[in-house]
Design an enzyme around this catalytic site. Structure first.
Site, PDB file in Angstrom:
ATOM      1  N   ARG A 187       0.811  -1.225   0.000  1.00  0.00           N
ATOM      2  CA  ARG A 187       0.000   0.000   0.000  1.00  0.00           C
ATOM      3  C   ARG A 187       0.840   1.269   0.000  1.00  0.00           C
ATOM      4  O   ARG A 187       0.467   2.244  -0.645  1.00  0.00           O
ATOM      5  CB  ARG A 187      -1.044  -0.027   1.124  1.00  0.00           C
ATOM      6  CG  ARG A 187      -0.560   0.136   2.499  1.00  0.00           C
ATOM      7  CD  ARG A 187      -1.471  -0.592   3.448  1.00  0.00           C
ATOM      8  NE  ARG A 187      -1.226  -2.026   3.352  1.00  0.00           N
ATOM      9  CZ  ARG A 187      -2.136  -2.957   3.481  1.00  0.00           C
ATOM     10  NH1 ARG A 187      -3.374  -2.645   3.698  1.00  0.00           N
ATOM     11  NH2 ARG A 187      -1.801  -4.223   3.404  1.00  0.00           N
ATOM     12  N   THR A 188       1.953   1.270   0.713  1.00  0.00           N
ATOM     13  CA  THR A 188       2.727   2.513   0.770  1.00  0.00           C
ATOM     14  C   THR A 188       3.312   2.852  -0.600  1.00  0.00           C
ATOM     15  O   THR A 188       3.254   3.993  -1.059  1.00  0.00           O
ATOM     16  CB  THR A 188       3.840   2.423   1.832  1.00  0.00           C
ATOM     17  OG1 THR A 188       3.240   2.032   3.076  1.00  0.00           O
ATOM     18  CG2 THR A 188       4.546   3.749   2.028  1.00  0.00           C
ATOM     19  N   ARG A 206      12.221   3.618   1.398  1.00  0.00           N
ATOM     20  CA  ARG A 206      11.927   2.676   2.494  1.00  0.00           C
ATOM     21  C   ARG A 206      13.139   1.787   2.666  1.00  0.00           C
ATOM     22  O   ARG A 206      13.706   1.286   1.682  1.00  0.00           O
ATOM     23  CB  ARG A 206      10.695   1.837   2.166  1.00  0.00           C
ATOM     24  CG  ARG A 206      10.511   0.700   3.152  1.00  0.00           C
ATOM     25  CD  ARG A 206       9.170   0.023   3.015  1.00  0.00           C
ATOM     26  NE  ARG A 206       8.116   0.820   3.617  1.00  0.00           N
ATOM     27  CZ  ARG A 206       6.910   0.340   3.911  1.00  0.00           C
ATOM     28  NH1 ARG A 206       6.621  -0.917   3.649  1.00  0.00           N
ATOM     29  NH2 ARG A 206       5.998   1.105   4.460  1.00  0.00           N
ATOM     30  N   HIS A 261       7.864   6.309  10.397  1.00  0.00           N
ATOM     31  CA  HIS A 261       7.050   6.127   9.192  1.00  0.00           C
ATOM     32  C   HIS A 261       6.094   7.330   9.175  1.00  0.00           C
ATOM     33  O   HIS A 261       4.905   7.198   9.449  1.00  0.00           O
ATOM     34  CB  HIS A 261       6.290   4.804   9.297  1.00  0.00           C
ATOM     35  CG  HIS A 261       5.622   4.345   8.041  1.00  0.00           C
ATOM     36  ND1 HIS A 261       5.547   5.114   6.901  1.00  0.00           N
ATOM     37  CD2 HIS A 261       4.977   3.179   7.748  1.00  0.00           C
ATOM     38  CE1 HIS A 261       4.888   4.432   5.970  1.00  0.00           C
ATOM     39  NE2 HIS A 261       4.531   3.264   6.461  1.00  0.00           N
TER      40      HIS A 261
HETATM   41  C1  NCD Z   1       3.501  -0.650   8.066  1.00  0.00           C
HETATM   42  C2  NCD Z   1       4.988  -0.597   7.808  1.00  0.00           C
HETATM   43  O1  NCD Z   1       5.466  -1.001   6.766  1.00  0.00           O
HETATM   44  O2  NCD Z   1       5.663  -0.140   8.724  1.00  0.00           O
HETATM   45  N1  NCD Z   1       2.730  -0.881   6.937  1.00  0.00           N
HETATM   46  C3  NCD Z   1       2.433   0.123   6.090  1.00  0.00           C
HETATM   47  O3  NCD Z   1       3.220   0.994   5.817  1.00  0.00           O
HETATM   48  N2  NCD Z   1       1.191   0.124   5.599  1.00  0.00           N
HETATM   49  C4  NCD Z   1       3.155  -1.543   9.150  1.00  0.00           C
HETATM   50  C5  NCD Z   1       3.509  -2.992   9.034  1.00  0.00           C
HETATM   51  O4  NCD Z   1       4.240  -3.417   8.161  1.00  0.00           O
HETATM   52  O5  NCD Z   1       3.035  -3.725   9.894  1.00  0.00           O
END
Ligand code: NCD
Length: 317
Positions: free
Chosen positions: A58-59, A108, A136
């Site tokens: 999703r990110t 990331r 984040h």
């Molecule tokens: C989170 C992440 O990657 O930190 N997810 C996200 O960004 N939607 C949380 C997770 O991975 O549990």
């Protein structure tokens, strides 16, 4: 309103005014995103590179859409976890990309602090899309926008953050943000999943979920970050669900109108009951995803405005 940060590395470095500026602008993008014509021109002519050294659904999708809707040229590089050689490799990759003159770099990385390090080396605006267990920021901002829309305010709320706090950058960023906006934060989870030095965070800590959830306005669940655990932190998944999984029975302890959040990806039946996750009267998990695109558009728009101002000043010297 003035927004001065050059990068978006963490909520720790933002002021309450910065946070409100991002959320207010994001509101306008929520409206744009609901139209058939979703184009905005804030990043027109600019190049955005997404560099993901860790898996993401999703990110990554959200940053990609956000950039495209604002008119940027967007390129996404998924750098497999196996190809990470730490330190130099990251900087080398970043310098190579930097030489291609991107305007925005979204990164990331599994190591905490990696994105801050990178931001020191490049000439463009850097956005942290999650670094290790550190921060984040866009997740906390999208959570804040979701809360503000559901509750009508972003202050003086009782917010419970539950589960694997120790390994969670989502929890850290949310703790910073909710504290800056003067909310009461409760952390609920097994002692083994509480970060050390927790007393410095300005939070209340509970091990018992039934106690911790009493009268809260917001229940924020977290995923068990198995990939960041180097040993056994929980007795078993079944036991974990029994004690810390969000069930209807435990949720009944919270306020009647309490909302349920989860950043995804969810482990149904481990940290959250599937029916609660899908209950449109309680769960705002889908809204969180929607707010994610708007918040990323707003963040990139503001950073791009800063870049343009800086470049104009340089040109006039
Ligand atoms: C989170 C992440 O990657 O930190 N997810 C996200 O960004 N939607 C949380 C997770 O991975 O549990």
């Amino acid at each position: 309103m003035a927004f001065s940060p050059k990068h978006l590395l963490g909520i720790e470095y933002l002021s309450p005014t910065d946070i409100i500026t991002i959320l207010d602008l994001a509101e306008t993008y929520v409206q744009l995103n609901r139209k058939e014509q979703k184009q905005g021109g804030a990043l027109s002519g600019m190049t955005q590179i997404n560099m993901f050294f860790e898996n993401s659904t999703r990110t990554l999708a959200s940053f990609e859409l956000a950039g495209k809707r604002l008119g940027a040229d967007v390129m996404s590089l998924a750098v497999g976890a196996s190809s990470i050689k730490k330190g130099e490799t990251l900087i080398d990759t970043a310098m190579t990309l930097n030489a291609m003159n991107p305007d925005l770099l979204v990164v990331r990385h599994p190591q905490s602090g990696a994105v801050n390090l990178l931001a020191e080396k490049v000439n463009c605006a850097v956005l942290n899309a999650g670094d290790g267990r550190h921060e984040h920021p866009t997740q906390a901002l999208l959570d804040a926008l979701t809360i503000r829309r559901a509750k009508g305010r972003l202050h003086r709320l009782n917010v419970a953050i539950c589960g694997d706090i120790a390994h969670s950058r989502v929890a850290r960023s949310n703790i910073f943000l909710l504290n800056k906006m003067e909310n009461r934060i409760r952390l609920i989870g097994p002692q083994t999943l509480m970060p050390s030095g927790i007393n410095k965070f300005g939070v209340e800590v509970y091990e018992d979920m039934n106690e911790g959830l009493k009268d809260v306005d917001v229940v924020m669940m977290l995923r068990l970050q198995n990939e960041r655990m180097d040993g056994a932190f929980i007795p078993s998944k079944r036991e974990y669900y029994y004690r810390w999984g969000l069930t209807a029975e435990k949720l009944a302890k919270a306020k009647k109108d309490a909302i349920v959040m989860h950043p995804g990806p969810m482990n149904r039946g481990v940290e959250i009951d599937g029916d609660i996750a899908d209950d449109i009267n309680r769960s705002v998990i889908q809204e969180q995803v929607e707010m994610g695109v708007a918040v990323r558009m707003a963040s990139m728009d503001l950073l791009a405005q800063g870049l343009r101002t800086h470049r104009t000043k340089l040109a006039n010297i």
